[in-house]
Design a protein around this motif. Structure first.
Motif, PDB file in Angstrom:
ATOM      1  N   ASN A 114       0.952  -1.151  -0.117  1.00 34.11           N
ATOM      2  CA  ASN A 114      -0.025   0.128  -0.033  1.00 34.11           C
ATOM      3  C   ASN A 114       0.830   1.309  -0.127  1.00 34.11           C
ATOM      4  OD1 ASN A 114      -1.689   2.131   0.914  1.00 34.11           O
ATOM      5  ND2 ASN A 114      -3.026   0.800   1.532  1.00 34.11           N
ATOM      6  N   VAL A 115       0.930   1.976  -1.273  1.00 31.10           N
ATOM      7  CA  VAL A 115       1.880   3.043  -1.456  1.00 31.10           C
ATOM      8  C   VAL A 115       1.278   4.129  -0.407  1.00 31.10           C
ATOM      9  CG1 VAL A 115       2.469   4.784  -2.897  1.00 31.10           C
ATOM     10  CG2 VAL A 115       2.428   2.566  -3.714  1.00 31.10           C
ATOM     11  N   THR A 116       0.124   4.378  -0.142  1.00 27.35           N
ATOM     12  CA  THR A 116      -0.510   5.438   0.533  1.00 27.35           C
ATOM     13  C   THR A 116      -0.075   5.192   2.109  1.00 27.35           C
ATOM     14  OG1 THR A 116      -2.318   5.671  -1.027  1.00 27.35           O
ATOM     15  CG2 THR A 116      -2.374   6.607   1.249  1.00 27.35           C
ATOM     16  N   ALA A 117      -0.121   3.967   2.407  1.00 23.86           N
ATOM     17  CA  ALA A 117       0.115   3.853   3.997  1.00 23.86           C
ATOM     18  C   ALA A 117       1.594   3.904   4.062  1.00 23.86           C
ATOM     19  CB  ALA A 117      -0.245   2.096   4.108  1.00 23.86           C
ATOM     20  N   ILE A 118       2.711   3.597   3.157  1.00 25.17           N
ATOM     21  CA  ILE A 118       3.958   3.601   3.396  1.00 25.17           C
ATOM     22  C   ILE A 118       4.323   4.978   3.388  1.00 25.17           C
ATOM     23  CG2 ILE A 118       6.390   3.194   2.283  1.00 25.17           C
ATOM     24  CD1 ILE A 118       5.035   0.860   0.961  1.00 25.17           C
ATOM     25  N   ALA A 119       3.679   6.045   2.339  1.00 23.02           N
ATOM     26  CA  ALA A 119       3.992   7.462   2.535  1.00 23.02           C
ATOM     27  C   ALA A 119       3.468   7.893   3.623  1.00 23.02           C
ATOM     28  CB  ALA A 119       3.265   7.665   1.255  1.00 23.02           C
ATOM     29  N   GLY A 120       2.367   7.384   4.171  1.00 23.35           N
ATOM     30  CA  GLY A 120       1.825   8.200   5.645  1.00 23.35           C
ATOM     31  C   GLY A 120       2.806   7.813   6.651  1.00 23.35           C
ATOM     32  N   ALA A 121       3.386   6.627   6.672  1.00 24.38           N
ATOM     33  CA  ALA A 121       4.358   6.154   7.824  1.00 24.38           C
ATOM     34  C   ALA A 121       5.567   7.211   7.800  1.00 24.38           C
ATOM     35  CB  ALA A 121       4.592   4.760   7.609  1.00 24.38           C
ATOM     36  N   LEU A 122       6.141   7.198   6.570  1.00 22.51           N
ATOM     37  CA  LEU A 122       7.325   8.144   6.241  1.00 22.51           C
ATOM     38  C   LEU A 122       6.893   9.644   6.636  1.00 22.51           C
ATOM     39  CD1 LEU A 122       8.632   6.860   2.731  1.00 22.51           C
ATOM     40  CD2 LEU A 122       9.544   6.494   4.840  1.00 22.51           C
ATOM     41  N   GLU A 123       5.898  10.140   6.361  1.00 22.73           N
ATOM     42  CA  GLU A 123       5.419  11.423   6.644  1.00 22.73           C
ATOM     43  C   GLU A 123       5.266  11.559   8.157  1.00 22.73           C
ATOM     44  OE1 GLU A 123       1.967  14.822   5.565  1.00 22.73           O
ATOM     45  OE2 GLU A 123       2.405  13.109   4.055  1.00 22.73           O
ATOM     46  N   TYR A 124       4.590  10.693   8.840  1.00 27.86           N
ATOM     47  CA  TYR A 124       4.548  10.706  10.254  1.00 27.86           C
ATOM     48  C   TYR A 124       6.073  10.747  10.842  1.00 27.86           C
ATOM     49  CZ  TYR A 124       3.270   9.343  15.074  1.00 27.86           C
ATOM     50  OH  TYR A 124       3.385   9.433  16.265  1.00 27.86           O
ATOM     51  N   CYS A 125       7.183  10.071  10.281  1.00 25.73           N
ATOM     52  CA  CYS A 125       8.405   9.945  11.107  1.00 25.73           C
ATOM     53  C   CYS A 125       8.834  11.542  10.715  1.00 25.73           C
ATOM     54  CB  CYS A 125       9.135   9.033  10.421  1.00 25.73           C
ATOM     55  SG  CYS A 125       8.732   7.282  10.824  1.00 25.73           S
ATOM     56  N   LEU A 126       8.465  12.064   9.587  1.00 26.03           N
ATOM     57  CA  LEU A 126       9.066  13.226   9.261  1.00 26.03           C
ATOM     58  C   LEU A 126       8.458  14.478  10.374  1.00 26.03           C
ATOM     59  CD1 LEU A 126       9.262  13.979   5.394  1.00 26.03           C
ATOM     60  CD2 LEU A 126      11.080  14.663   7.050  1.00 26.03           C
ATOM     61  N   ASP A 127       7.243  14.255  10.564  1.00 27.16           N
ATOM     62  CA  ASP A 127       6.477  15.125  11.419  1.00 27.16           C
ATOM     63  C   ASP A 127       6.650  14.825  12.961  1.00 27.16           C
ATOM     64  OD1 ASP A 127       5.587  16.486   9.319  1.00 27.16           O
ATOM     65  OD2 ASP A 127       3.756  15.443   9.032  1.00 27.16           O
ATOM     66  N   HIS A 128       7.102  13.530  13.226  1.00 31.45           N
ATOM     67  CA  HIS A 128       7.058  13.454  14.682  1.00 31.45           C
ATOM     68  C   HIS A 128       8.244  12.427  15.090  1.00 31.45           C
ATOM     69  CE1 HIS A 128       2.454  13.723  13.674  1.00 31.45           C
ATOM     70  NE2 HIS A 128       2.481  14.229  14.717  1.00 31.45           N
ATOM     71  N   PRO A 129       9.404  13.177  15.026  1.00 29.52           N
ATOM     72  CA  PRO A 129      10.637  12.553  15.063  1.00 29.52           C
ATOM     73  C   PRO A 129      10.949  11.997  16.533  1.00 29.52           C
ATOM     74  CG  PRO A 129      11.111  15.124  15.037  1.00 29.52           C
ATOM     75  CD  PRO A 129       9.689  14.695  14.756  1.00 29.52           C
ATOM     76  N   GLU A 130      10.316  12.793  17.553  1.00 32.90           N
ATOM     77  CA  GLU A 130      10.264  12.214  18.943  1.00 32.90           C
ATOM     78  C   GLU A 130       9.732  10.992  19.248  1.00 32.90           C
ATOM     79  OE1 GLU A 130       9.702  15.284  21.734  1.00 32.90           O
ATOM     80  OE2 GLU A 130      11.227  16.709  20.993  1.00 32.90           O
ATOM     81  N   THR A 131       8.582  10.756  18.614  1.00 35.12           N
ATOM     82  CA  THR A 131       7.686   9.822  18.993  1.00 35.12           C
ATOM     83  C   THR A 131       8.289   8.702  18.169  1.00 35.12           C
ATOM     84  OG1 THR A 131       5.738  11.036  19.163  1.00 35.12           O
ATOM     85  CG2 THR A 131       5.436   8.530  18.812  1.00 35.12           C
ATOM     86  N   ALA A 132       8.766   8.989  16.883  1.00 34.09           N
ATOM     87  CA  ALA A 132       9.326   7.880  16.048  1.00 34.09           C
ATOM     88  C   ALA A 132      10.680   7.184  16.762  1.00 34.09           C
ATOM     89  CB  ALA A 132       9.928   8.372  14.606  1.00 34.09           C
TER      90      ALA A 132
END
Length: 389
Positions: A340-358
């Protein structure tokens, strides 16, 4: 005190250097050698040119021999086949130790390439253990005609010669269920998952600059490289501030070279030796195991997942096979729908936006790696299986 166990590891894997299969075998060797077993490695059909001086040697206390490097289609094939089988059987005779438990550990089970060696070993009194790490019935890569014939032969051999096994090791719960139906009840069957040496002490603050997204491994269709590239390009276009670094080898690399060359934010590093490889993983900000959802991908268990978790960096992994058996979504890893390309992109974006949680997820993933994928624990399981034979 002398050893009462002598184990010959046999298979078509790289040795002493190599990727997933080599590292699985090396972790077993390390444990057995520390526990007074004697070990040998018989490498079948090494790839590339092998100088005569490299056909045998010793690595970390384990003697090894490589046979079949000269097997090529042509007029020389028949004499090369004779030498191949002669050399393998001679090695098994030379390495057999009287009055101890001799074990032939066949990585990948029974194949056209190793059948005669397994039969010879049984006649010599070896116990035979098969290590099953995939279900080749469902390979979804396009194979050449010789490749298709080999896999078909493997299926036939598995059906008629599985009874040669005195013990079976599997890498996933899927394979445990599958082979539990195939082998006799008297044959011990043991699930031994992936292993990784986890020395992560936690990841510090991310260095300034683009987020380093890393994939390292093979480039087969099951590995979902195309979906990872699609997802990365979506995030790069929307957010910027990220790079994708690809490491490893495989016949399919050339399929992706045009896309890599066309995007300066994508780098292909190639194959790295062990020390450089682990430094490369440690330097990532996010690591990706974006497998497809094929039955083949679900049957095995990605070795690289353990190595990724061991770094303490956050990991994005597809929900295949036994992943949820060991990891929880958004606690130990970011688990996405396979392919799922959208799910992978969402996960990458989450890591960009939430580095401390990641980063917190990465630390928890390292804890799970220590708990479930400890090489010593896996080695102990193998030694217990051998003592049951």
């Amino acid at each position: 005190m002398g050893s009462d166990i002598n184990v010959v590891f046999m298979g078509k894997f790289g040795y002493p250097s190599g990727m997933a299969s080599t590292k699985r075998i090396q972790h077993f060797l390390d444990y057995l050698n520390l526990n007074s077993a004697s070990t040998r490695v018989l490498q079948l059909r090494p790839t590339g040119e092998v100088p005569d001086e490299d056909l045998e040697g010793s690595y970390q206390g384990t003697p090894y021999r490589r046979i079949g490097a000269d097997l090529k289609l042509g007029f020389s094939l028949l004499p090369a086949l004779f030498r191949y089988h002669r050399d393998g059987i001679v090695a098994l005779k030379q390495w057999r130790v009287p009055q101890v438990r001799n074990v032939l550990y066949s990585y990948g089970g029974v194949t056209v390439e190793n059948l005669l060696f397994i039969l010879a070993a049984k006649r010599m009194g070896y116990f035979v253990v098969f290590d099953i790490v995939e279900d080749s019935t469902y390979i979804d890569d396009k194979l050449s005609l010789p490749g298709k014939l080999r896999w078909l032969a493997g299926e036939v051999l598995d059906r008629f010669f599985l009874g040669l096994a005195d013990g079976v090791v599997v890498i996933s719960n899927y394979l445990r269920k599958l082979y539990g139906k195939k082998v006799a009840l008297s044959v011990p069957l043991c699930l031994i998952p992936i292993s990784a040496k986890c020395e992560a002490q936690g990841v510090g603050e991310r260095e300034p600059g683009p987020m380093r997204i890393v994939y390292a491994g093979s480039f087969a269709r099951k590995d979902g490289i195309e979906q990872l590239l699609d997802a990365f390009e979506k995030v790069q276009e929307k957010k910027g501030n990220c790079t994708l670094m690809l490491c490893g080898t495989g016949a399919s690399v050339k399929l992706y070279q045009p896309r890599i060359a066309a995007n300066p934010a994508i780098q292909y590093i190639g194959y790295l030796e062990n020390s450089a490889f682990y430094r490369f993983l440690q330097g990532a900000d996010v690591l990706c195991v974006t497998r497809t959802g094929s039955t083949y991908a679900n049957a095995g268990f990605p070795f690289k997942l353990g190595e990724y978790l061991a770094t303490g960096n956050p990991v994005i992994v597809s929900d295949v096979g036994d992943v949820r058996r060991y990891l929880s979504h958004m606690e130990d890893a970011i688990i996405v729908e396979p392919g799922n390309v959208t799910a992978i992109a969402g996960a990458l974006e989450y890591c960009l936006d939430h580095p401390e949680t990641a980063a917190k997820i990465g630390r928890s993933g390292a804890d799970k790696c220590r708990r479930y994928f400890d090489p010593a624990a896996n080695g102990r399981l193998l030694l217990q299986l051998i003592r049951r034979l």
